[in-house]
Design an enzyme around this catalytic site. Structure first.
Site, mmCIF file in Angstrom:
data_model
loop_
_atom_site.group_PDB
_atom_site.id
_atom_site.type_symbol
_atom_site.label_atom_id
_atom_site.label_comp_id
_atom_site.label_asym_id
_atom_site.label_seq_id
_atom_site.Cartn_x
_atom_site.Cartn_y
_atom_site.Cartn_z
ATOM 1 N N LYS A 1 48.802 51.935 24.193
ATOM 2 C CA LYS A 1 49.040 52.533 25.389
ATOM 3 C C LYS A 1 50.348 52.721 25.651
ATOM 4 O O LYS A 1 51.189 51.787 25.449
ATOM 5 C CB LYS A 1 48.268 51.605 26.474
ATOM 6 C CG LYS A 1 48.365 52.442 27.980
ATOM 7 C CD LYS A 1 47.305 52.075 28.658
ATOM 8 C CE LYS A 1 47.243 52.525 30.174
ATOM 9 N NZ LYS A 1 46.033 52.212 31.082
ATOM 10 N N GLU B 1 32.548 49.122 40.443
ATOM 11 C CA GLU B 1 32.632 48.855 41.843
ATOM 12 C C GLU B 1 31.298 48.486 42.304
ATOM 13 O O GLU B 1 31.138 47.675 43.264
ATOM 14 C CB GLU B 1 32.939 50.237 42.568
ATOM 15 C CG GLU B 1 34.452 50.653 42.219
ATOM 16 C CD GLU B 1 34.742 51.097 40.909
ATOM 17 O OE1 GLU B 1 33.960 51.548 40.259
ATOM 18 O OE2 GLU B 1 35.899 51.130 40.812
ATOM 19 N N ARG C 1 31.244 54.870 44.970
ATOM 20 C CA ARG C 1 30.375 54.555 43.811
ATOM 21 C C ARG C 1 29.280 53.302 44.423
ATOM 22 O O ARG C 1 28.225 52.931 43.812
ATOM 23 C CB ARG C 1 31.268 53.660 42.734
ATOM 24 C CG ARG C 1 32.007 54.576 41.888
ATOM 25 C CD ARG C 1 30.714 55.086 40.873
ATOM 26 N NE ARG C 1 31.020 56.169 40.223
ATOM 27 C CZ ARG C 1 31.620 56.245 39.109
ATOM 28 N NH1 ARG C 1 31.738 54.844 38.692
ATOM 29 N NH2 ARG C 1 31.769 57.211 38.571
HETATM 30 C C1 LIG Z 1 35.185 54.245 38.915
HETATM 31 C C2 LIG Z 1 36.688 54.325 38.857
HETATM 32 N N1 LIG Z 1 37.278 53.122 39.213
HETATM 33 C C3 LIG Z 1 38.630 52.755 39.039
HETATM 34 C C4 LIG Z 1 39.309 53.879 38.605
HETATM 35 C C5 LIG Z 1 40.840 53.605 38.409
HETATM 36 N N2 LIG Z 1 41.262 53.675 37.164
HETATM 37 C C6 LIG Z 1 41.585 54.854 36.711
HETATM 38 S S1 LIG Z 1 42.215 54.690 35.074
HETATM 39 C C7 LIG Z 1 41.676 53.010 35.181
HETATM 40 C C8 LIG Z 1 41.824 52.322 33.862
HETATM 41 C C9 LIG Z 1 41.404 53.082 32.712
HETATM 42 O O1 LIG Z 1 41.460 52.206 31.480
HETATM 43 P P1 LIG Z 1 40.610 52.996 29.990
HETATM 44 O O2 LIG Z 1 39.623 53.519 30.500
HETATM 45 O O3 LIG Z 1 40.865 51.964 29.066
HETATM 46 O O4 LIG Z 1 42.035 54.081 29.858
HETATM 47 P P2 LIG Z 1 43.393 53.767 29.455
HETATM 48 O O5 LIG Z 1 44.181 54.273 30.656
HETATM 49 O O6 LIG Z 1 43.795 52.358 28.852
HETATM 50 O O7 LIG Z 1 43.645 54.985 28.262
HETATM 51 C C10 LIG Z 1 41.391 52.792 36.246
HETATM 52 C C11 LIG Z 1 40.670 51.388 36.582
HETATM 53 C C12 LIG Z 1 38.659 55.063 38.523
HETATM 54 N N3 LIG Z 1 39.452 56.144 38.074
HETATM 55 N N4 LIG Z 1 37.402 55.057 38.563
#
Ligand SMILES: Cc1ncc(C[n+]2csc(CCOP(=O)(O)OP(=O)(O)O)c2C)c(N)n1
Ligand SMILES: CC(=O)[C@@H](O)[C@H](O)COP(=O)(O)O
Ligand SMILES: [Mg+2]
Length: 625
Positions: free
Chosen positions: A282, A367, A395
């Protein structure tokens, strides 16, 4: 060759026809583009830097829109946007009328599915793949899902439904990170796949044998390594994903274009769903983001030559005020727990996690589980606070209704990013929570307009006198000077502007919009139309005394940054009606559904909720007699 990206964007070169040895250069140029633009506009940087090779490889092999790429969350789709005709609009990213930060079918036919909330891509991709089958249409459907999103339950619901869809590919983009470090058993399992000595030994031993066998060339070796042959199955441990019906490939280096392209090309040959597990970094290619990917996950504009110190304490914000107040209060009550769904820092719960490690729970991007888990804690006598963004609380509405509210579980909800939010746009607006909570008359819902009120009401809600389901909502960012100056009366509502006249008009608002209401009230009063302005702090149940007071006005207006239906305005309207209120009552809020991405003041203006909009509304309405 210089400026390969420019030539691709101008159509002089085609990605599919580009010599393979130019692809690394193209990726480097895309990274430069991303850093240059996101540092100017703000946006999701780390996740996009990590998925450049992945996206280039996808577009090299597949052809959208016939093939569909479904991004989970969608915050990593910038390279896809660049390669599908939208590079020229990147200066408008997340701005009013500009490019969305997420995939959106209305923006481009190359965006297969809307995103913004996590864990949805696999279900969507299964649906799209199934529809293609039903219609007899060609095309592969690729779901790109991060390891963070893999902690959410919907991914497993989708997996349960893949059947034998041979037009489905799942790419697990594993960077060991959610926004901050990824958590939980799923994350540990993925790490075990990457690091298991037996797995690596087996893999390397196989490849060594194949390498040392002269008759086995690269293609036969690939066929053996990538195929579902008996040899492979007997050498590699079976993974959970294989047990679920996927062919599993990986883990592959997600920055190695050759491997990615070979794997995607082979995907077309499979007669069952394919699962490709890739490892990425990342923030790849931008040292500060590689070192501190969480700090560059979602950023405002920044100066690349003068970066902010990532160790500096975070800005003051409602989230910080909530988190630090909660952490201190928990010193006095060992039953208080804190639950986050993968947003430890952004919700301010990092304070709690440092002070009360054993009572802090990051449950991952889940959630629904967070809310029912908290209800479980509560029925055993613990006093959990669940901090969720308003938009993600959506959610868990059934979990709130069924698991928390029916049994009156002692769960306090801290609803962050409530109201309008900047940048992220329609998927992230926090506009439904007031309507959600206010369906239940006995569920207190507070909307502080400044830190003093936030602290006061949070402590009140945490005190042993308060129990059962209850909630407090507050916006993104910091308090403003005008509203900070109001302090905290400790009352469920306040008259914050007395016009001093036998006031014919009352204007009611709450939270951040109180500032606009106050400004409008002052201006109208100065112009000779006296307006009393009320700020409501307890939105639910509606303070009865306020209703009685409002009955004395000839005109009553409510302005709020929540959907109109089920809002404070709707409830107030009903309450006035019940009292046979004979004056004129009007409410203004937001439409349910699409609300564009823009800065909050711009959005307030668009919906007539800024000072001038409110003034015009009240004046025009007065003219109607
Ligand atoms: C249902 C939901 N909960 C929380 C979020 C906030 N959120 C956005 S990106 C993220 C982390 C995503 O991690 P990953 O899928 O591994 O993607 P990366 O950023 O590591 O590429 C979170 C918790 C969201 N977008 N949707
Ligand atoms: C993609 C996503 O859902 C989050 O990254 C969100 O954009 C964060 O918003 P804040 O910047 O308000 O924390
Ligand atoms: Mg991740």
């Amino acid at each position: 060759m210089q400026n390969i990206l420019d030539k691709i964007l101008s159509g002089e070169l085609q990605l599919k026809g580009l010599p393979a040895d130019r692809l690394d250069q193209l990726c480097a140029e895309i990274r430069g583009f991303l850093i240059e633009h996101v540092s100017r506009t703000g946006g999701h940087l780390s996740s996009n830097l990590g998925t450049v090779e992945l996206t280039v490889a996808l577009h090299r092999v597949f052809t959208t829109p016939q093939d569909a790429i479904v991004f989970d969350v969608g915050h990593q789709c910038y390279t896809h946007k660049i390669l599908t005709g939208r590079a020229g609009r990147f200066d408008t990213l997340r701005r009013a009328g500009g490019l969305s930060g997420f995939p959106n079918r209305e923006e481009s036919p190359h965006d297969a599915f809307i995103a913004g909330h996590g864990n949805t891509a696999l279900s969507a991709a299964v649906g799209i793949a199934r529809a293609k089958k039903l219609k007899g249409e060609p095309g592969t459907v690729v779901a790109v899902i991060g390891d963070g999103a893999f902690t959410g339950g919907m991914v497993y619901e989708g997996m349960n439904n893949i059947d034998t869809l041979d037009n489905l590919v799942v790419v697990l983009n594993d960077n060991k990170m959610s926004i901050s470090k990824n958590v939980g058993s799923v994350s540990r399992y993925l790490t075990s796949l990457r690091t298991s000595p037996s797995y690596h030994t087996a893999k390397h031993r196989t490849e060594d044998i194949l390498d040392k066998t002269p008759v086995v060339g690269r293609y036969i070796k690939e066929a053996l390594v990538y195929s579902k042959s008996v040899l492979r199955r007997s050498i590699y441990n079976s993974t959970f994903f294989e047990e679920m019906g996927f062919q599993y490939l990986g883990p592959l280096d997600g920055h190695d274009l050759e491997d990615l392209i070979a794997a995607f090309s082979s995907a077309k040959e499979y007669d069952s769903p394919l699962f490709l597990h890739i490892e990425t970094v990342k923030g790849k290619g931008f040292t500060p983001a590689e070192r501190n990917p969480a700090a560059f996950h979602g950023v405002g504009a920044f100066d690349t030559r003068n970066l902010p110190d990532p160790d500096e304490p975070m800005n003051d914000s409602f989230s910080e005020a909530m988190g630090s107040t909660l952490a201190d209060f928990a010193d006095t009550d060992s039953r208080v727990c804190a639950v986050t769904a993968a947003m430890k820092y952004a919700t301010g719960l990092h304070h709690f996690s440092k002070k009360h490690r054993d009572r802090f729970f990051d449950v991952g991007m889940a959630e629904q589980h967070a809310v029912t888990f908290a209800a479980g804690l509560a029925v055993e006598g613990m006093r959990p606070l669940v901090a969720l963004y308003s938009t993600f609380f959506q959610r868990s509405y059934d979990q709130f209704i069924h698991d928390v509210n029916l049994q009156k579980a002692d769960v306090l909800f801290a609803i962050d990013r409530a109201g309008l939010v900047p940048g992220d746009g329609e998927t992230h607006q926090g506009i439904y929570d007031v309507a959600f909570f206010s369906q239940f008359e006995d569920v207190p819902l507070y909307a502080p307009c400044n830190y003093a009120e936030l602290r006061f009401w949070l402590l009140r809600l945490l005190s042993p006198q308060c129990s059962g389901p209850r909630a407090i909502r507050y916006p993104k960012g910091a308090e403003c000077r005008e509203l900070a100056a109001l302090g905290c009366s400790g009352e469920p509502f306040d008259c914050v502007l007395h016009s001093g006249a036998e006031a014919p008009v009352a204007l009611v608002s709450y939270g951040l919009l109180t500032r606009e209401a106050l400004a409008a009230g002052r201006a109208l009063t100065a112009e000779g139309l006296p307006v009393d302005v009320y700020k409501v702090t307890r939105l639910n149940p509606l303070p009865e005394k306020l209703v009685l007071l409002l009955c004395a006005y000839s005109r009553v207006y409510t302005a709020e940054d929540a959907i109109v239906s089920g809002s404070l305005g709707a409830h107030l309207g009903l309450a006035l009606q019940r009292r046979d209120y004979a004056g004129r009552y009007r409410s203004r809020g937001l439409p349910a559904g699409h609300i564009d991405h823009a800065e909050v003041p711009q959005l307030q203006k668009m919906y007539g909720l800024d000072r001038d909009g409110i003034i015009k509304w009240i004046k025009d309405d007065g003219k109607r007699g």
